[in-house]
Scaffold this active site. Structure first.
Site, PDB file in Angstrom:
ATOM      1  N   PHE A  34      -0.869   6.864 -14.633  1.00 55.56           N
ATOM      2  CA  PHE A  34      -2.064   6.443 -14.173  1.00 55.56           C
ATOM      3  C   PHE A  34      -2.814   7.783 -14.781  1.00 55.56           C
ATOM      4  O   PHE A  34      -3.729   8.496 -14.051  1.00 55.56           O
ATOM      5  CB  PHE A  34      -2.297   6.288 -12.868  1.00 55.56           C
ATOM      6  CG  PHE A  34      -2.426   4.867 -12.709  1.00 55.56           C
ATOM      7  CD1 PHE A  34      -1.064   3.992 -12.898  1.00 55.56           C
ATOM      8  CD2 PHE A  34      -3.497   4.039 -12.391  1.00 55.56           C
ATOM      9  CE1 PHE A  34      -0.843   2.791 -12.671  1.00 55.56           C
ATOM     10  CE2 PHE A  34      -3.335   2.725 -12.588  1.00 55.56           C
ATOM     11  CZ  PHE A  34      -2.037   2.000 -12.463  1.00 55.56           C
ATOM     12  N   CYS A  82      -9.466  -4.835  -8.016  1.00 58.02           N
ATOM     13  CA  CYS A  82      -9.059  -4.015  -6.815  1.00 58.02           C
ATOM     14  C   CYS A  82      -9.272  -2.592  -6.946  1.00 58.02           C
ATOM     15  O   CYS A  82     -10.271  -2.138  -5.703  1.00 58.02           O
ATOM     16  CB  CYS A  82      -7.451  -3.859  -6.981  1.00 58.02           C
ATOM     17  SG  CYS A  82      -6.822  -5.639  -6.467  1.00 58.02           S
TER      18      CYS A  82
HETATM   19  C1  UDX Z   1      -4.042  -2.299  -8.859  1.00 56.49           C
HETATM   20  C2  UDX Z   1      -2.811  -1.457  -8.323  1.00 56.49           C
HETATM   21  O1  UDX Z   1      -2.073  -0.921  -9.233  1.00 56.49           O
HETATM   22  C3  UDX Z   1      -2.014  -2.258  -7.266  1.00 56.49           C
HETATM   23  O2  UDX Z   1      -0.965  -1.431  -6.820  1.00 56.49           O
HETATM   24  C4  UDX Z   1      -2.780  -2.948  -6.231  1.00 56.49           C
HETATM   25  O3  UDX Z   1      -2.147  -3.724  -5.491  1.00 56.49           O
HETATM   26  C5  UDX Z   1      -4.061  -3.613  -6.968  1.00 56.49           C
HETATM   27  O4  UDX Z   1      -4.759  -2.848  -7.783  1.00 56.49           O
HETATM   28  P1  UDX Z   1      -4.448  -3.766 -10.669  1.00 56.49           P
HETATM   29  O5  UDX Z   1      -5.869  -4.025 -10.340  1.00 56.49           O
HETATM   30  O6  UDX Z   1      -3.504  -4.948 -11.373  1.00 56.49           O
HETATM   31  O7  UDX Z   1      -3.326  -2.966  -9.804  1.00 56.49           O
HETATM   32  O8  UDX Z   1      -4.561  -2.811 -12.132  1.00 56.49           O
HETATM   33  P2  UDX Z   1      -3.937  -1.508 -12.517  1.00 56.49           P
HETATM   34  O9  UDX Z   1      -2.723  -1.649 -13.221  1.00 56.49           O
HETATM   35  O10 UDX Z   1      -3.839  -0.474 -11.327  1.00 56.49           O
HETATM   36  O11 UDX Z   1      -4.745  -0.603 -13.587  1.00 56.49           O
HETATM   37  C6  UDX Z   1      -6.111  -0.637 -12.944  1.00 56.49           C
HETATM   38  C7  UDX Z   1      -7.206  -0.430 -14.189  1.00 56.49           C
HETATM   39  O12 UDX Z   1      -6.984   1.164 -14.496  1.00 56.49           O
HETATM   40  C8  UDX Z   1      -7.246  -1.045 -15.495  1.00 56.49           C
HETATM   41  O13 UDX Z   1      -8.408  -1.473 -16.021  1.00 56.49           O
HETATM   42  C9  UDX Z   1      -6.209  -0.270 -16.402  1.00 56.49           C
HETATM   43  O14 UDX Z   1      -6.698  -0.382 -17.670  1.00 56.49           O
HETATM   44  C10 UDX Z   1      -6.979   1.392 -15.925  1.00 56.49           C
HETATM   45  N1  UDX Z   1      -6.012   2.431 -16.011  1.00 56.49           N
HETATM   46  C11 UDX Z   1      -4.607   2.227 -15.702  1.00 56.49           C
HETATM   47  C12 UDX Z   1      -6.296   3.572 -16.844  1.00 56.49           C
HETATM   48  O15 UDX Z   1      -7.603   3.498 -17.419  1.00 56.49           O
HETATM   49  N2  UDX Z   1      -5.584   4.482 -17.170  1.00 56.49           N
HETATM   50  C13 UDX Z   1      -4.465   4.669 -16.559  1.00 56.49           C
HETATM   51  O16 UDX Z   1      -3.627   5.646 -16.792  1.00 56.49           O
HETATM   52  C14 UDX Z   1      -3.796   3.521 -15.954  1.00 56.49           C
END
Ligand code: UDX
Length: 458
Positions: free
Chosen positions: A268, A279
């Site tokens: 992340f 979320c």
């Molecule tokens: C999230 C949480 O990870 C999960 O534990 C919870 O239950 C629900 O919310 P999700 O919404 O499926 O899951 O997406 P996630 O994989 O967390 O990514 C969220 C957003 O962050 C995406 O738009 C992704 O592109 C962005 N992201 C993620 C980044 O911009 N940089 C990163 O390093 C990681």
């Protein structure tokens, strides 16, 4: 144990199907009768890798059933999981009306005692309200209710894997019997007693996840605190990217080295267009509201939101700077979903980018491996194509807005030749700057200067 799952959205379907695979008898319901009819006909309303295999197997084996009759689901079960949506209200608070009406339904339909578990993401202290509602609306003196919280940490796109192989299972309880029941429910998951569709034939060896038992308020807080922290990490990486652009650093090198510290962790920290989905943005908003109401200044999270919203502005600034005039320019968009391996476009940064491009008078053509059908509901008149090369054809610029593996593996030489001008803006830092430049692209990403990163950063 007989489990009812109320709400066949994302969390409800994945949890219900996986708990059935783990050996429980599950009856799932939803107040959207058409959704239940589709599920009964074998259609899965969301795109989620491996979910179809699990549902098909457990339905065939008689361990998962769907019913539009919520009362039947409640009466037939010992434990009820509430998995309904808690969307944001106009003020940013979580809308708990679905939880409230489900509580009333459970109270009125129950003829025997139940453990009622919140799986929906809810603000702290919702459990107390839920308990009160169950008591107030109960009609049968034989029905006694215990309440627990069991937040879900599933990520879209890897939800089945996450359910079977969690980092931790968190339960918030207020009595020993509820804890015992929840331990029984999760025992097969902790012991690996399920057929894992993700790893065949065998799951790789792994340490047993922590089973964390807390109060209900703590469990509710843990969910909001986890998602907010993930958003915080992403916004931090994004500000680092901006700083790298000004000072000549490379954000990939910086975040990689920063993340090697186990106290920080490397996940992340990917810079780019920022976070979307249903979320992170909504949970952060709800957490800020909750803190405000509790009299705690969570300005830190307000900054996380502000930085994230700015990412779309920054991408469009880069595009405008390169194109000079936007009106009438042909823009190809690669990726609409908020992240790869999902068809979910809710709060996807790409949706906002497309909206702004259209407002500027650009001619947009978009593609996404899974999300085009949903995108059509938002932009019915937009040009779509399943073929990324067609999207590149005659384009003045191409924008990478979701880092699908299919896009990484494109024949980029061909893409370059299809375009009117080889301007490539990589909103997800998906491609290697030096490779794209060698192919003749005017390549722009976030926080990565012209100089190739040192070998160790690759
Ligand atoms: C999230 C949480 O990870 C999960 O534990 C919870 O239950 C629900 O919310 P999700 O919404 O499926 O899951 O997406 P996630 O994989 O967390 O990514 C969220 C957003 O962050 C995406 O738009 C992704 O592109 C962005 N992201 C993620 C980044 O911009 N940089 C990163 O390093 C990681």
């Amino acid at each position: 144990m007989k489990l009812a799952v109320i709400g066949c959205g994302y969390v409800g379907l994945v949890s219900g199907a996986c708990l059935a695979e783990a050996g429980h008898e599950v009856i799932a319901t939803d107040n959207d009768a058409s959704k239940i009819a589709a599920l009964q006909a074998g259609e899965i309303p969301i795109y989620e890798p491996n979910l179809d295999t699990v549902i098909e197997t457990v339905v065939r084996e008689g361990r998962l059933q769907f019913t539009a009759n919520g009362g039947e689901a409640v009466r037939d079960s010992d434990v009820v999981f509430i998995c309904v949506g808690t969307p944001p209200t106009d003020s940013g608070d979580a809308d708990l009306s679905a939880i409230d009406s489900v509580a009333r339904m459970i109270a009125q339909e129950s003829k025997s005692s139940k453990l009622v578990i919140e799986k929906s993401t809810v603000p702290a202290q919702t459990g107390e309200q839920l308990k009160r509602a169950l008591q107030v609306y109960a009609t049968n003196p034989g029905a006694k209710f215990c309440v627990a919280s069991n937040p879900e940490f599933l990520r879209e796109g890897t939800a089945v894997k996450d359910f079977f192989h969690p980092d931790r299972i968190v339960i918030g309880v207020e009595d020993e019997e509820s804890e015992r029941q929840l331990r029984e429910i999760y025992a097969p998951i902790l012991a690996g007693r399920f057929r894992c569709p993700v790893h065949e034939p065998n799951c790789p060896p792994a340490t047993t996840p922590d089973f964390v038992v807390t109060t209900i308020n703590s469990a509710e807080l843990i969910k909001h605190a986890s998602n907010s922290f993930l958003g915080l990490k992403i916004s931090y990486a994004n500000v680092l990217a901006d700083l790298c652009e000004r000072l000549g650093g490379n954000v990939d090198e910086v975040t990689r080295a920063v993340g090697l510290d186990p106290r920080i962790g490397g996940q992340f920290l990917k810079a780019g267009l920022g976070f979307g989905g249903f979320c992170l943005p909504k949970d952060i908003q709800a957490f800020i509201k909750l803190a405000d109401r509790a009299g705690v200044d969570f300005g830190l999270l307000k900054e996380v939101e502000r930085v994230n919203k700015q990412r779309v502005d920054l991408l469009l600034d880069k595009l405008k700077k390169a194109l000079w005039v936007m009106k009438g320019k042909k823009i190809g968009v690669l990726g609409i979903a908020f992240k790869p391996n999902t068809d979910d476009i809710r709060l996807a940064p790409a949706i906002e980018v497309i909206r702004r491009l259209l407002a500027e008078g650009c001619i947009v053509r978009a593609t996404d491996p899974e999300a085009m059908a949903r995108a059509r509901t938002v932009f019915p008149d937009l040009a779509y194509s399943a073929d990324p090369y067609e999207v590149s054809l005659g384009a003045d610029a191409l924008l990478v807005l979701t880092e699908w593996e299919q896009f990484r593996r494109l024949d980029w030489k061909r893409v370059r030749h299809e375009m009117a001008r080889p301007l490539l803006i990589d909103g997800r830092n998906m491609l290697r700057p030096e490779e794209m430049k060698a192919l003749g692209f005017e390549y722009i990403s976030f926080g990565r200067p012209d100089k190739p990163p040192a070998e160790h950063a690759r």
